[in-house]
Design a protein around this motif. Structure first.
Motif, PDB file in Angstrom:
ATOM      1  N   GLU A   1      89.423  35.487  18.476  1.00 42.32           N
ATOM      2  CA  GLU A   1      88.078  35.425  19.039  1.00 42.32           C
ATOM      3  C   GLU A   1      88.075  34.976  20.499  1.00 42.32           C
ATOM      4  O   GLU A   1      87.257  35.450  21.296  1.00 42.32           O
ATOM      5  N   SER A   2      88.982  34.061  20.859  1.00 46.45           N
ATOM      6  CA  SER A   2      89.033  33.549  22.226  1.00 46.45           C
ATOM      7  C   SER A   2      89.740  34.505  23.181  1.00 46.45           C
ATOM      8  O   SER A   2      89.675  34.337  24.398  1.00 46.45           O
TER       9      SER A   2
ATOM     10  N   PHE B   1      75.552  23.809  16.670  1.00 48.87           N
ATOM     11  CA  PHE B   1      75.383  24.323  15.317  1.00 48.87           C
ATOM     12  C   PHE B   1      74.142  25.216  15.264  1.00 48.87           C
ATOM     13  O   PHE B   1      73.053  24.821  15.654  1.00 48.87           O
ATOM     14  N   ASN B   2      74.332  26.429  14.791  1.00 45.81           N
ATOM     15  CA  ASN B   2      73.245  27.416  14.692  1.00 45.81           C
ATOM     16  C   ASN B   2      72.643  27.788  16.051  1.00 45.81           C
ATOM     17  O   ASN B   2      71.505  28.241  16.128  1.00 45.81           O
TER      18      ASN B   2
ATOM     19  N   GLU C   1      78.700  29.524  22.859  1.00 40.25           N
ATOM     20  CA  GLU C   1      79.393  30.360  23.845  1.00 40.25           C
ATOM     21  C   GLU C   1      79.656  29.594  25.138  1.00 40.25           C
ATOM     22  O   GLU C   1      80.713  29.737  25.757  1.00 40.25           O
ATOM     23  N   ILE C   2      78.694  28.780  25.536  1.00 38.88           N
ATOM     24  CA  ILE C   2      78.876  27.957  26.736  1.00 38.88           C
ATOM     25  C   ILE C   2      80.024  26.972  26.522  1.00 38.88           C
ATOM     26  O   ILE C   2      80.912  26.824  27.384  1.00 38.88           O
ATOM     27  N   LEU C   3      80.021  26.310  25.366  1.00 36.47           N
ATOM     28  CA  LEU C   3      81.092  25.364  25.039  1.00 36.47           C
ATOM     29  C   LEU C   3      82.455  26.058  25.084  1.00 36.47           C
ATOM     30  O   LEU C   3      83.402  25.564  25.709  1.00 36.47           O
ATOM     31  N   ASN C   4      82.547  27.221  24.428  1.00 38.23           N
ATOM     32  CA  ASN C   4      83.815  27.947  24.382  1.00 38.23           C
ATOM     33  C   ASN C   4      84.260  28.404  25.760  1.00 38.23           C
ATOM     34  O   ASN C   4      85.456  28.394  26.076  1.00 38.23           O
ATOM     35  N   SER C   5      83.298  28.796  26.598  1.00 34.45           N
ATOM     36  CA  SER C   5      83.647  29.278  27.936  1.00 34.45           C
ATOM     37  C   SER C   5      84.192  28.154  28.817  1.00 34.45           C
ATOM     38  O   SER C   5      84.952  28.407  29.757  1.00 34.45           O
TER      39      SER C   5
ATOM     40  N   GLY D   1      82.532  20.128  33.250  1.00 30.88           N
ATOM     41  CA  GLY D   1      81.846  21.290  32.706  1.00 30.88           C
ATOM     42  C   GLY D   1      80.931  20.935  31.549  1.00 30.88           C
ATOM     43  O   GLY D   1      79.790  21.431  31.467  1.00 30.88           O
ATOM     44  N   LEU D   2      81.387  20.057  30.674  1.00 27.84           N
ATOM     45  CA  LEU D   2      80.581  19.662  29.516  1.00 27.84           C
ATOM     46  C   LEU D   2      79.378  18.824  29.929  1.00 27.84           C
ATOM     47  O   LEU D   2      78.279  18.998  29.395  1.00 27.84           O
ATOM     48  N   VAL D   3      79.582  17.930  30.876  1.00 26.61           N
ATOM     49  CA  VAL D   3      78.464  17.101  31.359  1.00 26.61           C
ATOM     50  C   VAL D   3      77.417  17.979  32.040  1.00 26.61           C
ATOM     51  O   VAL D   3      76.206  17.813  31.833  1.00 26.61           O
ATOM     52  N   ASN D   4      77.870  18.942  32.855  1.00 22.14           N
ATOM     53  CA  ASN D   4      76.935  19.847  33.540  1.00 22.14           C
ATOM     54  C   ASN D   4      76.144  20.693  32.546  1.00 22.14           C
ATOM     55  O   ASN D   4      74.956  20.970  32.756  1.00 22.14           O
ATOM     56  N   ALA D   5      76.826  21.106  31.463  1.00 25.89           N
ATOM     57  CA  ALA D   5      76.195  22.010  30.499  1.00 25.89           C
ATOM     58  C   ALA D   5      75.333  21.285  29.474  1.00 25.89           C
ATOM     59  O   ALA D   5      74.278  21.791  29.067  1.00 25.89           O
TER      60      ALA D   5
END
Length: 199
Positions: A117-118, A75-76, A82-86, A49-53
């Motif tokens: 938050e999550s 950052f900022n 949001e993508i990272l958290n998802s 997921g991280l590599v794709n994003a």
């Protein structure tokens, strides 16, 4: 499986310190932020997921997550954050739930900065909030991380206000440097045990 308890608080509130006291009392303890770091390095679904994003740059040549690079990307940039958290949060929540199912104590404790938050607080039976005055939190983080006041204030400003978190909390530990901690923790401990007996 006993009662599932969450513990959270803003940066510099001292939630990790309070968690260690519960752990020393024999309460099974799950550090969601620490586990997230492990999963980001070793879970194949998160890796993909991280590599794709974010691209292959998100991992170093040795396969270890490049935290500094990733932090600079989000950052900022709320969209990237949001993508990272998802990608990360659902798998960490599931990992924590599986861990809780294996526990046999009267209750277990899950610590996470973003429990509310999550949305992962929804899978818990009750929530402890560690509270501290903002100025004290700033001083603690400046000392701990060797960063400027402005940098700490910037981190605090990005987090959910403490007054908002209080609406979700069943218990509040006041870690203000004045109120004794152990009596507060023991009181909460007893209250949770009584909930377990009354189930």
């Amino acid at each position: 499986m006993g009662i599932k308890v969450g513990i959270t608080g803003g940066i510099g509130s001292g939630k990790s310190y309070i968690s260690r006291i519960f752990k020393a009392m024999g309460v099974p303890f799950y550090d969601a932020d620490k586990e997230a770091k492990q999963l980001m390095n070793h879970d194949p679904d998160i890796h993909k997921g991280l590599v794709n994003a974010f691209g292959t740059e998100v991992y170093q040549a040795d396969g270890v997550l490049d935290r500094k690079w990733l932090a600079e990307q989000v950052f900022n940039n709320n969209d990237k954050l949001e993508i990272l958290n998802s990608i990360v949060h659902p798998l960490v929540i599931r990992h924590g739930e599986m861990w809780a199912l294996r526990q046999t104590a009267a209750y277990s404790l899950k610590e996470a900065a973003l429990l509310i938050e999550s949305g992962s607080y929804k899978s818990l039976d009750c929530l402890i909030l560690v509270s501290a005055p903002e100025e004290l939190r700033i001083e603690r983080v400046m000392h701990r991380d060797a960063v400027s006041r402005a940098e700490v204030q910037g981190r605090i400003d990005k987090q959910m206000p403490e007054s908002e978190k209080e609406k979700y909390a069943d218990f509040i530990v006041h870690n203000d440097g004045v109120s004794p901690l152990l009596p507060q923790i023991l009181h909460i401990h007893q209250q949770i045990l009584q909930r377990e007996w009354s189930k």
